[in-house]
Enzyme design. Structure first.
Site, PDB file in Angstrom:
ATOM      1  N   CYS A  59       0.805  -1.232   0.000  1.00 47.19           N
ATOM      2  CA  CYS A  59       0.000   0.000   0.000  1.00 47.19           C
ATOM      3  C   CYS A  59       0.827   1.265   0.000  1.00 47.19           C
ATOM      4  CB  CYS A  59      -0.952  -0.001   1.194  1.00 47.19           C
ATOM      5  SG  CYS A  59      -0.164   0.361   2.778  1.00 47.19           S
ATOM      6  N   CYS A 124      -8.658  11.463   4.070  1.00 46.83           N
ATOM      7  CA  CYS A 124      -8.488  10.918   5.423  1.00 46.83           C
ATOM      8  C   CYS A 124      -7.052  11.092   5.892  1.00 46.83           C
ATOM      9  CB  CYS A 124      -8.909   9.454   5.480  1.00 46.83           C
ATOM     10  SG  CYS A 124      -7.653   8.303   4.915  1.00 46.83           S
ATOM     11  N   CYS A 160      -4.352   4.945  -2.483  1.00 44.06           N
ATOM     12  CA  CYS A 160      -5.226   5.876  -1.768  1.00 44.06           C
ATOM     13  C   CYS A 160      -6.653   5.440  -2.028  1.00 44.06           C
ATOM     14  CB  CYS A 160      -5.008   7.301  -2.270  1.00 44.06           C
ATOM     15  SG  CYS A 160      -6.177   8.460  -1.534  1.00 44.06           S
ATOM     16  N   LEU A 223      19.625 -15.788   2.985  1.00 39.88           N
ATOM     17  CA  LEU A 223      20.261 -14.600   2.426  1.00 39.88           C
ATOM     18  C   LEU A 223      19.164 -13.579   2.168  1.00 39.88           C
ATOM     19  CD1 LEU A 223      22.837 -15.945  -0.160  1.00 39.88           C
ATOM     20  CD2 LEU A 223      22.905 -15.977   2.314  1.00 39.88           C
ATOM     21  N   ASN A 227      14.406  -8.295   1.049  1.00 38.73           N
ATOM     22  CA  ASN A 227      13.509  -8.854   2.061  1.00 38.73           C
ATOM     23  C   ASN A 227      12.042  -8.813   1.614  1.00 38.73           C
ATOM     24  OD1 ASN A 227      13.311 -10.046   4.695  1.00 38.73           O
ATOM     25  ND2 ASN A 227      12.262  -8.201   5.384  1.00 38.73           N
ATOM     26  N   VAL A 314      17.574  -9.140  -8.154  1.00 41.76           N
ATOM     27  CA  VAL A 314      17.456 -10.133  -9.213  1.00 41.76           C
ATOM     28  C   VAL A 314      17.565 -11.532  -8.608  1.00 41.76           C
ATOM     29  CG1 VAL A 314      18.458 -10.909 -11.379  1.00 41.76           C
ATOM     30  CG2 VAL A 314      18.603  -8.506 -10.742  1.00 41.76           C
ATOM     31  N   GLY A 316      17.141 -12.489  -5.541  1.00 36.11           N
ATOM     32  CA  GLY A 316      16.024 -12.816  -4.645  1.00 36.11           C
ATOM     33  C   GLY A 316      14.850 -13.339  -5.445  1.00 36.11           C
ATOM     34  N   ASP A 326       7.882 -12.822 -12.495  1.00 37.81           N
ATOM     35  CA  ASP A 326       7.789 -12.174 -13.805  1.00 37.81           C
ATOM     36  C   ASP A 326       9.065 -12.316 -14.614  1.00 37.81           C
ATOM     37  OD1 ASP A 326       5.231 -11.255 -13.570  1.00 37.81           O
ATOM     38  OD2 ASP A 326       5.824  -9.401 -12.561  1.00 37.81           O
ATOM     39  N   GLU A 767     -18.904   1.577  10.557  1.00 37.74           N
ATOM     40  CA  GLU A 767     -20.175   2.075  11.076  1.00 37.74           C
ATOM     41  C   GLU A 767     -20.657   1.197  12.230  1.00 37.74           C
ATOM     42  OE1 GLU A 767     -23.114   2.943   8.075  1.00 37.74           O
ATOM     43  OE2 GLU A 767     -24.742   2.949   9.536  1.00 37.74           O
ATOM     44  N   ARG A 845     -32.762  -0.497   0.955  1.00 43.49           N
ATOM     45  CA  ARG A 845     -32.300   0.579   0.060  1.00 43.49           C
ATOM     46  C   ARG A 845     -32.197   0.080  -1.381  1.00 43.49           C
ATOM     47  NH1 ARG A 845     -30.300   5.900   0.005  1.00 43.49           N
ATOM     48  NH2 ARG A 845     -30.564   6.771   2.079  1.00 43.49           N
ATOM     49  N   GLU A1233     -22.174   9.468  -1.178  1.00 41.81           N
ATOM     50  CA  GLU A1233     -22.463   8.209  -1.858  1.00 41.81           C
ATOM     51  C   GLU A1233     -22.953   8.345  -3.306  1.00 41.81           C
ATOM     52  OE1 GLU A1233     -24.875   7.479   1.649  1.00 41.81           O
ATOM     53  OE2 GLU A1233     -24.226   5.399   1.554  1.00 41.81           O
TER      54      GLU A1233
HETATM   55  C1  LIG Z   1       4.297  -5.935  -2.763  1.00 35.44           C
HETATM   56  C2  LIG Z   1       5.085  -6.940  -3.552  1.00 35.44           C
HETATM   57  C3  LIG Z   1       4.955  -6.960  -4.923  1.00 35.44           C
HETATM   58  C4  LIG Z   1       5.651  -7.903  -5.673  1.00 35.44           C
HETATM   59  N1  LIG Z   1       5.477  -7.900  -7.020  1.00 35.44           N
HETATM   60  C5  LIG Z   1       6.128  -8.805  -7.770  1.00 35.44           C
HETATM   61  C6  LIG Z   1       5.951  -8.815  -9.183  1.00 35.44           C
HETATM   62  O1  LIG Z   1       5.234  -7.984  -9.748  1.00 35.44           O
HETATM   63  N2  LIG Z   1       6.593  -9.763  -9.879  1.00 35.44           N
HETATM   64  C7  LIG Z   1       7.407 -10.691  -9.278  1.00 35.44           C
HETATM   65  O2  LIG Z   1       7.972 -11.521  -9.976  1.00 35.44           O
HETATM   66  N3  LIG Z   1       7.606 -10.686  -7.957  1.00 35.44           N
HETATM   67  C8  LIG Z   1       6.991  -9.774  -7.188  1.00 35.44           C
HETATM   68  N4  LIG Z   1       7.180  -9.773  -5.828  1.00 35.44           N
HETATM   69  C9  LIG Z   1       8.064 -10.766  -5.213  1.00 35.44           C
HETATM   70  C10 LIG Z   1       9.453 -10.211  -4.796  1.00 35.44           C
HETATM   71  O3  LIG Z   1       9.468  -8.827  -4.739  1.00 35.44           O
HETATM   72  C11 LIG Z   1      10.525 -10.586  -5.746  1.00 35.44           C
HETATM   73  O4  LIG Z   1      10.607 -11.973  -5.822  1.00 35.44           O
HETATM   74  C12 LIG Z   1      11.898  -9.975  -5.409  1.00 35.44           C
HETATM   75  O5  LIG Z   1      12.695  -9.932  -6.539  1.00 35.44           O
HETATM   76  C13 LIG Z   1      12.636 -10.697  -4.309  1.00 35.44           C
HETATM   77  O6  LIG Z   1      13.878 -10.045  -4.092  1.00 35.44           O
HETATM   78  P1  LIG Z   1      14.414  -9.666  -2.660  1.00 35.44           P
HETATM   79  O7  LIG Z   1      15.786  -9.145  -2.843  1.00 35.44           O
HETATM   80  O8  LIG Z   1      13.478  -8.772  -1.972  1.00 35.44           O
HETATM   81  O9  LIG Z   1      14.402 -11.086  -2.000  1.00 35.44           O
HETATM   82  P2  LIG Z   1      14.658 -11.489  -0.491  1.00 35.44           P
HETATM   83  O10 LIG Z   1      13.353 -11.512   0.225  1.00 35.44           O
HETATM   84  O11 LIG Z   1      15.731 -10.673   0.111  1.00 35.44           O
HETATM   85  O12 LIG Z   1      15.166 -12.969  -0.722  1.00 35.44           O
HETATM   86  C14 LIG Z   1      14.343 -13.895  -1.379  1.00 35.44           C
HETATM   87  C15 LIG Z   1      14.946 -15.295  -1.369  1.00 35.44           C
HETATM   88  O13 LIG Z   1      16.058 -15.373  -2.216  1.00 35.44           O
HETATM   89  C16 LIG Z   1      17.171 -15.927  -1.550  1.00 35.44           C
HETATM   90  N5  LIG Z   1      18.371 -15.291  -2.076  1.00 35.44           N
HETATM   91  C17 LIG Z   1      18.566 -13.968  -2.258  1.00 35.44           C
HETATM   92  N6  LIG Z   1      19.765 -13.762  -2.840  1.00 35.44           N
HETATM   93  C18 LIG Z   1      20.326 -14.974  -3.020  1.00 35.44           C
HETATM   94  C19 LIG Z   1      21.548 -15.421  -3.573  1.00 35.44           C
HETATM   95  N7  LIG Z   1      22.427 -14.586  -4.063  1.00 35.44           N
HETATM   96  N8  LIG Z   1      21.774 -16.758  -3.610  1.00 35.44           N
HETATM   97  C20 LIG Z   1      20.877 -17.631  -3.114  1.00 35.44           C
HETATM   98  N9  LIG Z   1      19.704 -17.250  -2.570  1.00 35.44           N
HETATM   99  C21 LIG Z   1      19.445 -15.958  -2.532  1.00 35.44           C
HETATM  100  C22 LIG Z   1      16.901 -15.613  -0.089  1.00 35.44           C
HETATM  101  O14 LIG Z   1      17.565 -16.510   0.773  1.00 35.44           O
HETATM  102  C23 LIG Z   1      15.402 -15.764  -0.019  1.00 35.44           C
HETATM  103  O15 LIG Z   1      15.028 -17.084   0.152  1.00 35.44           O
HETATM  104  C24 LIG Z   1       6.505  -8.831  -5.044  1.00 35.44           C
HETATM  105  C25 LIG Z   1       6.662  -8.792  -3.656  1.00 35.44           C
HETATM  106  C26 LIG Z   1       5.970  -7.861  -2.918  1.00 35.44           C
HETATM  107  C27 LIG Z   1       6.135  -7.847  -1.448  1.00 35.44           C
HETATM  108  S1  FES Z   2      -6.580  10.196   1.721  1.00 31.27           S
HETATM  109 FE1  FES Z   2      -7.520   8.457   2.619  1.00 31.27          FE
HETATM  110  S2  FES Z   2      -6.452   6.817   1.782  1.00 31.27           S
HETATM  111 FE2  FES Z   2      -5.658   8.521   0.722  1.00 31.27          FE
HETATM  112  S1  FES Z   3       2.272  -0.769   5.282  1.00 28.47           S
HETATM  113 FE1  FES Z   3       1.524  -1.167   3.300  1.00 28.47          FE
HETATM  114  S2  FES Z   3       3.347  -1.145   2.145  1.00 28.47           S
HETATM  115 FE2  FES Z   3       4.034  -1.022   4.135  1.00 28.47          FE
END
Ligand SMILES: Cc1cc2nc3c(=O)[nH]c(=O)nc-3n(C[C@H](O)[C@H](O)[C@H](O)COP(=O)(O)OP(=O)(O)OC[C@H]3O[C@@H](n4cnc5c(N)ncnc54)[C@H](O)[C@@H]3O)c2cc1C
Ligand code: FES
Ligand code: FES
Length: 1297
Positions: A59, A124, A160, A223, A227, A314, A316, A326, A767, A845, A1233
């Site tokens: 969000c 809000c 929003c 690793l 995150n 990448v 991760g 993706d 409400e 309603r 509304e």
């Molecule tokens: C809100 C949200 C939206 C997202 N949208 C998409 C999207 O549109 N498309 C999509 O494909 N994904 C999406 N994701 C998933 C995620 O963001 C991706 O998979 C991202 O690339 C993970 O990377 P990171 O660095 O955050 O991974 P991390 O959480 O840091 O690590 C992920 C995993 O990879 C392992 N790892 C990391 N680096 C290494 C390494 N060098 N060698 C071995 N293991 C390793 C870690 O141990 C862990 O298990 C989304 C996630 C969120 C929370």
């Molecule tokens: S102003 Fe309420 S969520 Fe954006």
């Molecule tokens: S609280 Fe929604 S993205 Fe962090």
């Protein structure tokens, strides 16, 4: 968790102090906080401007800016991140800027904040700090002013729910043109070489060797880079890891190097850096070499939001091996190779396509190995790579199906032959899947139409999905695999200049690129000023506090000493007998204090707003998943949640009713909820032969989650040894909280006080459904005599607090060949869930509004509230009205199809006129429908728009446009007569300032601003002299919930009444002489001992309805409106966007046109979510892959409200001029509304476009289109050669109703 221990290895350097700079202040990070997110830390140190909206990166409410020194680039790098997912230690050694670091009301606002406040960009305000920080980070990270496109892109990760985004975009657009002068603020520091933090669980190695040593030591260590995956695993999936190694600073993992044969990409490279790098090489290298790079560029644009791309890596993404990643299908298709290193430093290389192993999240990586880098080869001549992705929402959404497809063509005897190919899909198996047989088929074949047709046949057998495959949408997903390949074929052929195969120009619409023009729009209104303030487009009174993060919400209030946190024990079964509740495991949980159950409730355990049919805590039976069984209190929020999960409940499962149809079949309705209204003689009309045609059909529509950005929250404490109970709550009905709590505690209402300062959105969801949560938390607070806070996590909130009702309508309608409606027989059913709550009033309603604006001489409407084993559904903006009117517009549209006429024509010839008598006996008076409709028709030039759309459709086989114009009429008043009353307290102080308190709650809709304007005009003083603090049950008693759009009418009038009383008392003094100021007059009155405080009261006059006769005057007046929409759909994928939306609404003489426009745009976007985006998926008969009764779509990851890129490309809002409303305060009209339903113009425009698509297949019959019209429904309704090989023309995707 996470106690501190120094690193024992001699060769692992450690530092004694881990540092973090927050808004320029140096902070030492204590050891042992590896479990904390950055957001938790910030809020713990009092920086509560950063909000918790979802906790899953979906969000953007928690956006902050991180700055650190990039050694490679030798400069500071600034970027926005989601603090809820960032582990605290991941930002060690960096500099953080939070919203508090920009500006404040006392110090002055930063230009970003100033601009947002001034352009009405906050309602809000809960999302507002997140938007401010995203924009600020963009400015800080740009060397030059960003483009408008970059601004829109950077906001895609911020949601929003109130504003509809347009004013936010307007606010930030100014920065596209400004200079670096704006880039003020606290500069980030040049950090020293950071050393690893010696926490037990957290390591941050700076060298590859250090990383390998750590990995050797802790083989199971996780690793981390961004995150964004691990954070979700730990927080939402509740997985535990004990050693976390942040690899983001290891140089070898951050390589980004263009070499002779391709690109080397370190595994820790962040996605936003990768995107920029690809963009750079795409301009530098030969065009044919970068086909893969361009595919990645396109795919990354739709990958999550900016905040996630800024941290996610990448490696991760690869190592997570998500089946819907993706990027993985693209790495595989693009012949990428992965370099893997083990703890001894041995490196091996594996082809991407061999790295992902069959099975869920399985990869070819041994426990001691890590991914070092990725090698992406340049493309060869005539080698083409393309990305595909279809999701629910275009922006910031995970894929339903995605793909990476590559083909390498070679010329043989003047024919282009496939030398090599690869096709990989995500979203069709537990892992990224190769279409191996199709690949085999393609190789050696000539690239022509025959190849296409035959390849599609092979592909159809290659990619199979079981009927009950997790994720559902089986037919849609299969159709997407065909559509993507079809698009790929056309794209490659187009790239090759047609390849001797004639590709009709109209077919190129399949390979159209999704370049969105910038959003434009207009807001047209007249200012009718009355007195000093009424009628003026004043800025929301809290705007400046909201943009600085200083506006306080319940969860921001500091906890009193001795406080406890509460978490609910919830049922996991839809219907069951409780056999045993065992808290033995919970008792030993850290920080646990006590579990409270039904037997502990001191007063009455039965509650409910209309009838007391709910149990506060379940006694013997549970009737839905998420029903409250008990409440646990503990020392921290986290510990309370952990302990609550450890309460074991044993059940005996019973059969459950999981849909409206189930309830009808079983005859399960809430008692005494059958309602019927009629007019004329329906049976006689059908039998008399007056109707040229009679049709029958069904309309079903799904529910909608409120998705207020601020989750439900209450803080409750006792006073005087437990003799009084006080609370602050995020609620639209403080009086309901007071009443429920006095009831369950057995206290008189006079000893219970509820206060609400502001809420972060409600939309009906707070409400009544906030009250049972506060009541549950009041039990431990009262019995332990300690303050207790309860704040629901987003998933729990969505699961248990109910939604907009899903509806089923069964109609029989008779009409003439000219399209005149003569008779309607209608049955409507709503899904009430397991308790009645407000479901009957919602149904009523819907019954009242099931004529929308049409004259129906003979009409009968019968309705019933279905009992189901789901959480109780509740009020939501419109309160049944949109559902009732949507059923009407469905059969109107069907009449048009049957008669081959424009629906707009059918609408017009059936309009009610002045004096029309409605089916509940009320006469239409002062109708503004005709002038509105005509103004809209003119503004959109409907006839020309029709012609242009038809022309476009004739030239585009795979993209279709559609248009629609829809009217609305919304009755203003609560339909329960006694609720139409309001109280207010006005106090004038001797300095001439005025404090107003009234019974209404400020939830972003600008109620306090409008009411303050009324008071300012009444006293003839500036708006700045009026202040509205909180809503409080001890100041204004017995207030109705803030709902039904009527609050400005009610509370505005009550405040005016109080002001007039005071003015009347002051008059004798005022007439004695000329006073230079109001303060001077007040001073004189004070000296004359005049009472300067008054209680105001208002009741809506001249209303009343009698159900026994079915007649009466239900509404004080109607708010009329109409909207035009034009959409474009991709018939192969179901993707759509709204090209134009024109809205005209009659608001009389607006009290504040800027706030009213904000309400219109916000309601329209919320309505757009309802009709086209937001689908609730419940574990029911149609969704067997979800556990029975559970909500699958319980967070922003799976439930998609509109984002900034769903705003119509042209959005024009206009308020009807010259029509004062004699029935409400200052000639205004209610707004909250009524505009919501106008978004149905988008739905009917989509349907219009689908009609054009089906016509291409010679299919001109009427077809149903359920709401929401998601890509799945749009695509599956667009018949073509590809989809007809999978489904029949009457195929209906499953919908939870
Ligand atoms: C809100 C949200 C939206 C997202 N949208 C998409 C999207 O549109 N498309 C999509 O494909 N994904 C999406 N994701 C998933 C995620 O963001 C991706 O998979 C991202 O690339 C993970 O990377 P990171 O660095 O955050 O991974 P991390 O959480 O840091 O690590 C992920 C995993 O990879 C392992 N790892 C990391 N680096 C290494 C390494 N060098 N060698 C071995 N293991 C390793 C870690 O141990 C862990 O298990 C989304 C996630 C969120 C929370
Ligand atoms: S102003 Fe309420 S969520 Fe954006
Ligand atoms: S609280 Fe929604 S993205 Fe962090």
């Amino acid at each position: 968790m996470g106690s501190l221990k120094k690193e024992e290895e001699q060769d692992l350097k450690v530092s004694n102090e881990a540092l973090l700079y927050v808004n320029g202040v140096r902070r030492v990070l204590p050891d042992g906080l590896a479990h904390l997110s950055l957001l938790e830390y910030l809020r713990d140190i009092g920086l509560t401007g950063t909000k918790l909206g979802c906790g899953e990166g979906g969000c953007g409410a928690c956006t902050v800016m991180v700055s650190h020194y990039d050694r490679k680039l030798m400069k500071c790098s600034h970027y926005a991140v989601n603090a809820c997912l960032a582990p605290l230690y991941s930002v060690e050694g960096m500099h953080l800027i939070t919203v508090e670091g920009l500006g404040s009301c006392k110090r002055g606002l930063h230009p970003v904040q100033e601009s947002l406040a001034r352009t009405h960009g906050s309602q809000c305000g809960f999302c507002t700090p997140g938007f401010v920080m995203s924009m600020y980070a963009l400015l800080r990270s740009s060397q030059t002013p960003p483009s408008e496109e970059q601004i829109e892109e950077c906001l895609a990760g911020n949601l929003c729910r109130c504003t509809g985004y347009r004013p936010i975009l307007d606010a930030f657009r100014v920065f596209a043109k400004t200079s670096n002068d704006l880039y003020t603020g606290v500069s980030s520091l040049n950090l020293e070489e950071g050393n690893g933090v010696g926490g037990l669980m957290w390591y941050r190695p700076l060298t590859l060797q250090h990383l390998l040593d750590l990995k050797a030591k802790y083989a199971d260590a996780k690793l981390l880079v961004g995150n964004s995956e691990v954070g979700i695993e730990m927080r939402l999936k509740r997985m535990s890891y004990w050693v976390l190694i942040s690899v983001m600073h290891v140089p070898e993992l951050n390589v980004l190097d263009a070499k002779d044969d391709g690109i080397e990409i370190g595994a820790a490279v962040r996605l936003s850096d990768l995107l920029n790098f690809f963009r750079k090489v795409a301009t530098e290298r030969a065009v044919h070499e970068t086909s893969s790079c361009k595919a990645f560029i396109e795919q990354l644009k739709w990958f999550a939001g900016t905040q996630i791309r800024n941290v996610a890596s990448v490696g991760g993404n690869i190592c997570t091996a998500s089946p819907i990643s993706d990027l993985n299908p693209l790495w595989m298709a693009a012949r990428a190779k992965f370099r893997i290193i083990d703890t001894k430093g041995n490196i091996r290389t594996v082809l991407a396509e061999n790295f992902f192993l069959p099975g869920y999240r399985k990869v070819d990586l041994a426990s001691g190995e890590i991914l070092l880098s990725i090698f992406l080869p340049w493309n060869r001549t005539y080698e083409f790579v393309k990305e595909f992705k279809q999701s629910h929402r275009r922006d910031d959404d995970i894929a339903i199906v995605n793909a990476g497809i590559r083909v390498h063509l070679q010329e043989h005897s003047e024919k282009w032959v496939v030398a090599d190919a690869s096709i990989f899909y995500g979203g069709v198996a537990p892992y990224s899947l190769a279409a191996a047989k199709t690949k085999e088929f393609l190789i050696g074949k000539i690239w022509d139409q025959d190849l296409l047709q035959n390849a599609l046949k092979v592909l159809q057998k290659d990619i199979l999905l079981k009927e009950d495959a997790p994720g559902g949408m089986v037919e849609f997903r299969r159709s997407l695999t065909l559509s993507f390949f079809f698009k790929f074929f056309l794209w490659v052929s187009h790239q090759m200049g047609g390849i001797k195969e004639r590709i009709p120009l109209s077919h190129l619409s399949a390979v159209h690129s999704d370049r969105r023009p910038q959003i434009t729009g207009s807001q047209d209104y007249e200012i009718m000023k009355r007195g000093t303030s009424v009628g003026s487009p004043e800025v929301h009174l809290s705007a400046r506090l909201q943009v600085t993060g200083e506006a306080e919400y319940v969860n921001d209030t500091p906890m009193p000493p001795n406080s406890l946190h509460a978490a609910l024990v919830l049922s996991t079964k839809p219907h069951a007998r409780i056999i045993r509740i065992d808290d033995s495991e919970a008792i030993s949980s850290t920080g646990f204090v006590r579990l409270f159950l039904a037997k502990d409730v001191p007063g009455d355990n039965k509650i409910g707003p209309a009838v007391a049919d709910e149990e506060l805590f379940a006694v013997d039976y549970v009737t839905c998943v998420g029903q409250v069984i008990g409440i646990v209190v503990a020392d921290t929020h986290e510990n309370a949640k952990i302990a609550a999960r450890k309460v074991n409940v044993e059940y005996e499962e019973l059969p459950a009713i999981l849909s409206i149809q189930d309830a009808i079949n079983a005859g399960r309705f809430h008692p005494n909820t059958e309602k019927c209204l009629s007019k004329g003689d329906v049976n006689h009309c059908f039998q008399s032969g007056q109707c040229d045609q009679i049709i029958e059909g069904e309309v079903q529509m799904g529910g909608q989650e409120h998705f207020y950005l601020e989750p439900q929250s209450s803080l409750i404490w006792t006073v005087d040894g437990g003799n009084e109970v006080h609370m602050i709550s995020s609620t639209q009905g403080p009086q309901k909280h007071q009443k429920y709590i006095s009831h369950v505690l057995g206290l008189p209402m006079s000893k219970v006080v509820c206060k609400t300062k502001r809420i972060g959105g409600g939309f009906g969801g707070k409400e009544t459904r906030s009250a049972f949560i506060a009541a549950a938390a009041s039990v431990p607070s009262y019995l332990l005599n300690r303050p207790v806070k309860i704040t629901l996590d987003r998933d729990v909130d969505m699961m248990i607090t109910g939604q907009r009702h899903s509806f089923l309508g069964k109609y029989k309608v008779g009409f003439t060949n000219e399209g005149k409606v003569l008779a309607l027989d209608l049955e409507i059913y709503n899904n009430g869930g397991n308790s009645l709550d407000l479901s009957l009033a919602v149904l009523e309603r819907a019954i009242f509004h099931s004529d929308n604006v049409y004259e129906i001489p003979n009409m009968r409407v019968m309705g019933r509230v279905c009992f189901t084993n789901f959480p109780s559904h509740t009020a939501f903006r419109g309160f049944g009205t949109p559902q009732g009117m949507l059923i009407t517009e469905n059969w109107i549209q069907r009449i048009a199809v049957e008669l081959k006429m424009n629906p707009e024509m059918i609408r017009e010839i059936n309009f009610q006129g002045e004096g029309s008598v409605l089916h509940y006996g009320q006469k239409v008076q002062n109708s503004t429908l005709a002038p509105l409709w005509n103004e809209l028709k003119l503004s959109c030039d409907f006839a020309e728009a029709r012609e242009e759309v038809d022309q476009f459709n004739g030239h585009n086989r795979w993209r279709k446009r559609g248009i629609a114009m829809v009217p609305t009429k919304f009755g203003i008043s609560f339909t329960l007569k006694h609720v139409n009353q309001a109280g207010a307290l006005v106090q004038v102080y001797t300095d001439g300032t005025v404090l107003v308190t009234h019974g209404g709650v400020e939830m972003g809709q600008g109620l306090h601003t409008k009411v303050a304007q009324i008071a300012a005009s009444a006293f003839n003083i500036p708006l700045s002299s009026v202040f509205i603090s909180d809503t409080s049950t001890d100041k204004v008693p017995n207030a109705s919930p803030t709902a039904a759009s009527a609050s400005s009418d009610l509370y505005g009038a009550a405040v005016l009444d109080a002001c007039e009383q005071i003015m009347a008392r002051m008059k004798p003094i005022a007439s004695q002489r000329d006073f230079t100021s109001f303060a001077e007059l007040v001073g004189a009155c004070y000296e004359e001992r005049i009472d300067l405080s008054a209680h105001g009261f208002y009741i809506t006059p001249d209303i009343g309805f009698d159900w026994t006769t079915g007649k009466g005057k239900l509404f004080r007046y109607f708010t009329y409106g109409a909207a035009f929409a034009e959409v474009e759909i991709d018939t192969l994928t179901g993707d759509f966007h709204t090209r134009v939306a024109n809205i005209v609404l009659d608001l009389g003489y607006s009290l504040n046109p800027a706030i009213d426009v904000g309400q219109i745009e916000g309601a329209f976007m919320q309505g757009l979510g309802w009709v086209a985006l937001e689908e609730l998926k419940w574990g029911d008969g149609g969704h067997k892959w979800i556990s029975p009764g559970c909500l699958y779509t319980c967070g922003p990851g799976a439930y998609k409200i509109p984002s900034i890129n769903d705003v119509p490309l042209k959005l024009n809002v206009s308020l009807l001029k010259g029509h004062p409303n004699v029935k409400a305060i200052h000639s205004s009209k209610a707004v909250g509304e009524p505009p919501f339903f106008l978004a149905s113009a988008v739905l009917f425009a989509i349907k219009d476009a689908i009609i054009a698509a089906r016509a291409e297949m010679g299919c001109n019959d009427w077809f149903p289109l359920d709401t929401p019209a998601t890509p799945e429904r749009i695509r599956m309704a667009c018949l073509d050669e590809l989809s007809s090989s999978l489904v029949n023309s009457d195929f209906h995707p499953k919908l939870s109703v």
